[in-house]
Scaffold this motif. Structure first.
Motif, mmCIF file in Angstrom:
data_model
loop_
_atom_site.group_PDB
_atom_site.id
_atom_site.type_symbol
_atom_site.label_atom_id
_atom_site.label_comp_id
_atom_site.label_asym_id
_atom_site.label_seq_id
_atom_site.Cartn_x
_atom_site.Cartn_y
_atom_site.Cartn_z
ATOM 1 N N ARG A 30 0.825 -1.219 0.000
ATOM 2 C CA ARG A 30 0.000 0.000 0.000
ATOM 3 C C ARG A 30 0.853 1.259 0.000
ATOM 4 N NH1 ARG A 30 -4.416 -2.844 3.287
ATOM 5 N NH2 ARG A 30 -5.924 -3.188 1.633
ATOM 6 N N ASP A 56 -8.195 4.039 -4.257
ATOM 7 C CA ASP A 56 -9.045 3.358 -3.280
ATOM 8 C C ASP A 56 -8.397 2.088 -2.743
ATOM 9 O OD1 ASP A 56 -10.996 5.267 -3.436
ATOM 10 O OD2 ASP A 56 -12.224 4.172 -4.878
ATOM 11 N N LYS A 58 -5.211 1.621 -2.266
ATOM 12 C CA LYS A 58 -4.078 1.970 -1.403
ATOM 13 C C LYS A 58 -4.512 2.242 0.031
ATOM 14 C CE LYS A 58 -1.490 4.224 -5.078
ATOM 15 N NZ LYS A 58 -0.851 5.470 -5.485
ATOM 16 N N LEU A 59 -5.751 2.719 0.195
ATOM 17 C CA LEU A 59 -6.237 3.076 1.517
ATOM 18 C C LEU A 59 -6.706 1.836 2.264
ATOM 19 C CD1 LEU A 59 -8.366 6.171 0.491
ATOM 20 C CD2 LEU A 59 -6.088 6.178 1.499
ATOM 21 N N ARG A 65 -15.344 4.301 5.504
ATOM 22 C CA ARG A 65 -15.047 4.389 4.077
ATOM 23 C C ARG A 65 -16.180 3.938 3.170
ATOM 24 N NH1 ARG A 65 -10.711 1.850 1.458
ATOM 25 N NH2 ARG A 65 -11.283 3.247 -0.178
#
Length: 69
Positions: A30, A56, A58-59, A65
């Motif tokens: 990530r 999206d 990576k988070l 969310r």
């Protein structure tokens, strides 16, 4: 994928931990936003072979969310 092998693997660029996505068959970094493919249970740890992750992806997942209020 062997859990012992997975515990030893790190991202070749940042040396950070990787998360295994069994469904996609990828090892995710990530921090660098790269997804390294796993082919025939063998991780391909070459940055040139890695897929660039979407923002999206990576988070990390968090309760807020999903967009719900």
């Amino acid at each position: 994928m062997d859990k012992e092998l997975l515990a030893m693997l790190v991202c070749p660029l940042c040396k950070g931990k990787l998360k295994y996505d069994r469904e996609a068959g990828e090892l995710l970094c990530r921090y660098d936003g790269l997804a390294y493919p796993v082919r025939d249970d063998i991780p391909v740890m070459l940055p040139d072979e890695a897929r660039q992750m979407d923002v999206d992806e990576k988070l990390p997942a968090s309760p807020g969310r999903d967009g719900g209020a």
